[in-house]
Design an enzyme around this catalytic site. Structure first.
Site, PDB file in Angstrom:
ATOM      1  N   ASP A 493       0.859  -1.176   0.000  1.00  0.00           N
ATOM      2  CA  ASP A 493       0.000   0.000   0.000  1.00  0.00           C
ATOM      3  C   ASP A 493       0.901   1.234   0.000  1.00  0.00           C
ATOM      4  O   ASP A 493       2.120   1.117   0.147  1.00  0.00           O
ATOM      5  CB  ASP A 493      -0.893  -0.045   1.243  1.00  0.00           C
ATOM      6  CG  ASP A 493      -1.886   1.100   1.290  1.00  0.00           C
ATOM      7  OD1 ASP A 493      -2.387   1.479   0.217  1.00  0.00           O
ATOM      8  OD2 ASP A 493      -2.140   1.616   2.380  1.00  0.00           O
ATOM      9  N   THR A 495      -0.051   4.809   1.621  1.00  0.00           N
ATOM     10  CA  THR A 495      -0.157   5.580   2.852  1.00  0.00           C
ATOM     11  C   THR A 495       0.076   4.723   4.086  1.00  0.00           C
ATOM     12  O   THR A 495      -0.595   3.717   4.292  1.00  0.00           O
ATOM     13  CB  THR A 495      -1.547   6.252   2.955  1.00  0.00           C
ATOM     14  OG1 THR A 495      -1.771   7.039   1.789  1.00  0.00           O
ATOM     15  CG2 THR A 495      -1.626   7.141   4.190  1.00  0.00           C
ATOM     16  N   ASP A 692      -1.640  -1.441   6.120  1.00  0.00           N
ATOM     17  CA  ASP A 692      -1.878  -1.027   7.503  1.00  0.00           C
ATOM     18  C   ASP A 692      -3.303  -0.586   7.784  1.00  0.00           C
ATOM     19  O   ASP A 692      -3.632  -0.246   8.920  1.00  0.00           O
ATOM     20  CB  ASP A 692      -0.937   0.136   7.866  1.00  0.00           C
ATOM     21  CG  ASP A 692      -1.338   1.438   7.175  1.00  0.00           C
ATOM     22  OD1 ASP A 692      -1.888   1.367   6.053  1.00  0.00           O
ATOM     23  OD2 ASP A 692      -1.106   2.501   7.758  1.00  0.00           O
TER      24      ASP A 692
END
Length: 804
Positions: A493, A495, A692
């Protein structure tokens, strides 16, 4: 997400295996743990599965197996009514409770079965190992074995001396009394060795035969048992034996010394193994020692010392200089530096100020501060680490299945080889033929003990998992170690994974209306969202001292943005997809400016009020300093690194270019990430996914290896097989290096065990005798067998010193 169910009707291991297999076939179920003893099934799902679907998978409503919700809900059980309504923090924490007083078999004879009391495994007879090792428990085990060792040495050494004295010309012992009487002395001295100190080996051998789980104790028991019974029979009834078995004095050649010395060497191996095993579990013990025993709670301005077990959520705690942080929480007053090396592996202390999070077990620097308790007991990061390390240490790697299949046939084959050895020496050996046949057959049984084979994998896994925990890499199970070594694609990912995950508003551009008024509206809208971008906007608005308004009909549109109403006026904040969904087309006037911002790697959200675009807000999130080096190292190791992000094409391209990624895909919704991983897996790729956020959970569960950033959400962590405490991409490099080292270590151990037996068994059978006249006595065979097990353990312990 993981739920616990109650299952009736399982009566044996076969039932347990069938239920597990049937449940595993259900769509959206990614992992199943079944225990017939506890009548429980712990099921991990990428998407919630209804109870009736689960029942159908195990035979329907008329099946002997009946699945239901738990009758009562403790911290270990979560009612799986709805994956959406269940509190995710509670859902995560229930699996990470300590299990004091639990023991398991290091050979994993019954999978993940645990026992409530110490003792021997009911299948193989091995000493059970504590799941939460303590110095007192391990000292007790070691002391018990050491006490028996002293008894054994006291009686075995005289037996050995008496036996070996026969090699001396004009044996002086025969001046004291006859050989027949010395045989009786050996018999009496051997009794405590066989029936007290080492009787446990015969019990284990008997259990292994009854359960047909043949192992090292089968061979030990048969070999030494036959030698002892033969010697007793030969001493009492020498007249029934042929002359080949007799000495010049008419007594039978006895093997009390072989029995006593072999059992002594086996016990020595167990003693050394117990000592070494305590070292392999050192990581768990060190983690347990990190937890403080008490804390200073501030009540109505007064400080009071209490046990950490009495701390409740919301308590205000003072942490003084040099003290350990008692629970997880947030600093409310003061600042300090915190040594987090014990959970992150990073030696440099971290500066902490008000509103920063602190974790249990970390050590405060030179200043005092106040904190509010937010996670206590089993919810703390330290507790979760201890539980995860404990669970992973006793889990089985897939490679162990191969070892188990080999071991299943190994012992019967050795017994057959021993019988063949006896027959060949009896028919073709030199005189006394039967004596040679008997001794060599016993040597084959003893040297072939597969203990080294059984220890090869679990010892390496245990040490490797502990090493990872010290370095901030938490591994959920042994399967993750094996698969991590094989990955060839890493999906990441953006961010919070490649970037710091701490976005901040750079600027807001408003073409129509008052800037502060517009900022107040979008900040009000984002107060209801937990997304990092929303938090950045709210923080920015508060710094500008704008007015917040009441929001109605708030809605978070996954992968697109947020919407809601203020004073009956619809407010939108999001990407181009959100505008298209709401059929807003007139935004070309500012689109060029937005694209320019995006090409610089910034995240830009359009602002629309009442179906009209009025401006945009630019948010920056710095790329982590370690991301570039980590990605280059992974690519050097042959791992393709691909970024899948929900951000727009221009921003994604800028980040991918800066980090030199293999590839990227922008504007990804959660289902897009999931499908992308499935396509790679269909191509035969072994895929790891690092993320996350909640939106990453499905992809993390689908990937062969899910890697969660410890700084992320509990749901992401729960869906992953590896968690990086620091939330740093360098942790993936550490995990890859560690998995490679562990698998290499396992293969070394297995190679050593196989080669040892491949060479040792023929030598014990006497293949060197025709050419070199060399034979391997049962005593030397026992010493070699013990050495092989200790060598495997010593090799596994080397993992503690590797650099990852």
């Amino acid at each position: 997400m993981k739920h616990t169910y109650h299952i009736e009707g399982m009566t044996c291991s076969g039932c347990e295996a069938k239920v597990k297999k049937d449940l595993s076939t259900v769509e959206n179920i990614t992992d199943v743990e079944v225990s017939k003893e506890d009548k429980k099934a712990k099921i991990t799902m990428s998407k919630h599965v209804e109870l009736n679907v689960l029942q159908e998978s195990i035979g329907g409503k008329d099946s002997k197996y009946q699945i239901s919700l738990p009758n009562s809900h403790s911290k270990e059980e979560v009612t799986p009514n709805s994956c959406c309504s269940t509190d995710k923090k509670e859902q995560y924490s229930h699996q990470h409770n300590h299990q004091p007083g639990k023991y398991y078999c290091p050979m994993h004879c019954e999978g993940d079965k645990v026992y409530d009391k110490p003792g021997d495994c009911l299948v193989c007879g091995m000493d059970l190992v504590p799941m939460k090792p303590t110095d007192s428990e391990e000292d007790k085990t070691y002391e018990k074995l050491w006490h028996k060792m002293k008894i054994v040495l006291l009686f075995s050494i005289p037996v050995f001396i008496i036996s070996m004295s026969d090699m001396i010309t004009n044996n002086p012992l025969y001046n004291v009394m006859s050989l027949e009487k010395w045989n009786w002395v050996q018999f009496v001295l051997t009794i405590p060795v066989v029936f007290y100190a080492c009787w446990m080996f015969f019990e284990r051998a008997w259990k292994s035969i009854i359960n047909w789980n043949l192992n090292m104790f089968t061979l030990i028991g048969i070999g030494t048992g036959v030698a002892f019974v033969f010697s007793v029979f030969g001493m009492l009834f020498p007249h029934v034996f042929p002359e080949q078995f007799k000495t010049a004095d008419g007594t039978v050649h006895l093997y009390f010394e072989a029995t006593a010395v072999v059992l002594t060497l086996v016990l020595l191996g167990q003693l050394l193994e117990a000592k070494a095993h305590s070292r392999t579990s050192g990581a768990i013990k060190e983690l347990l020692k990190l937890a403080p025993t008490d804390a200073t709670v501030v009540i109505d301005g007064e400080e009071k010392k209490i046990s950490i077990h009495d701390i409740k959520k919301g308590d205000i705690i003072r942490v003084k200089p040099g003290e350990k942080v008692p629970v997880d929480g947030t600093i409310t007053e003061g600042n300090s530096t915190i040594d987090e090396s014990m959970i992150t592996g990073e030696p440099i202390p971290v500066d902490k100020k008000e509103e920063d999070e602190v974790k249990s077990g970390t050590i405060n620097g030179t200043k005092s501060f106040l904190m509010v308790a937010e996670k206590v007991g089993s919810e703390t990061l330290l507790s979760q680490i201890v539980q995860m390390v404990s669970d992973a240490s006793r889990s089985r790697a897939p490679i162990q299945n191969l070892v188990d299949k080999i071991a299943k046939y190994f012992v019967p084959i050795v017994v057959v080889i021993s019988v063949i050895t006896f027959i060949i020496w009896w028919q073709f050996g030199p005189n006394p033929k039967l004596v040679y046949a008997f001794v060599n057959a016993i040597a084959v049984l003893i040297i072939a003990c597969p203990c080294a084979l059984g220890l090869a994998t679990p010892m390496s896994v245990m040490v490797g998992v502990g090493k990872g925990a010290k370095s901030g890499v938490l591994i959920k199970n042994a399967e993750a170690i094996e698969k991590m070594d094989k990955i060839d694609v890493l999906i990441t990912d953006k961010t919070g994974t490649l970037t710091e995950g701490k976005p901040s508003v750079e600027k807001i551009v408003v073409k129509k209306g008052d800037e502060n008024e517009v900022l107040g509206k979008i900040a009000s809208l984002n107060q209801s969202s937990e997304h990092p971008l929303a938090t950045a906007i709210v923080t920015f608005a508060k710094s500008k001292d704008v007015t917040f308004s009441k929001v109605e009909s708030f809605e978070s549109v996954t992968g697109k943005g947020v919407k809601g109403s203020i004073n009956q006026e619809v407010i939108l904040l999001g990407n181009k997809k959100l505008l298209e969904q709401e059929e807003i087309k007139e935004f070309s006037a500012i689109e060029e400016q937005v694209i320019l911002e995006q090409k610089q790697g910034k995240t830009v959200s359009y602002i629309a009020i009442g179906k009209k675009v009025v401006g945009y807000i630019t948010i920056t999130d710095a790329i982590k300093k370690t991301s570039f080096d980590a990605i280059q190292e992974l690519r050097r190791q042959g791992v393709a690194v691909i970024m899948l992000t929900g951000d727009n094409e221009n921003t994604a391209k800028a980040v991918a270019s800066e980090l030199n990624l293999t590839d990227f895909k922008a504007s990804c919704l959660p289902q897009d990430k999931l499908e992308y991983i499935k396509k790679l897996q269909e191509q035969g790729k072994i895929v790891a996914m690092a993320g996350d956020g909640i939106n990453d959970a499905p992809a993390l569960a689908q990937a062969d290896i899910g890697i969660a950033m410890g700084t992320g959400t509990d749901v992401a962590i729960e869906s992953a097989k590896i968690t990086l405490v620091k939330g740093d991409l360098q942790g993936i490099v550490k995990a890859k290096n560690l998995s490679h080292a562990v698998m290499k270590n396992i293969k070394q151990n297995l190679f050593f065990a196989f080669i040892y037996n491949s060479i040792g068994i023929p030598i014990a059978a006497g293949v060197l005798f025709p050419v070199f006249g060399l034979l391997l006595s049962p005593m030397i065979a026992a010493l070699a067998m013990s050495f092989s097990s200790v060598s495997v353990i010593a090799n596994a312990l080397r993992l503690r010193t590797i650099k990852i």
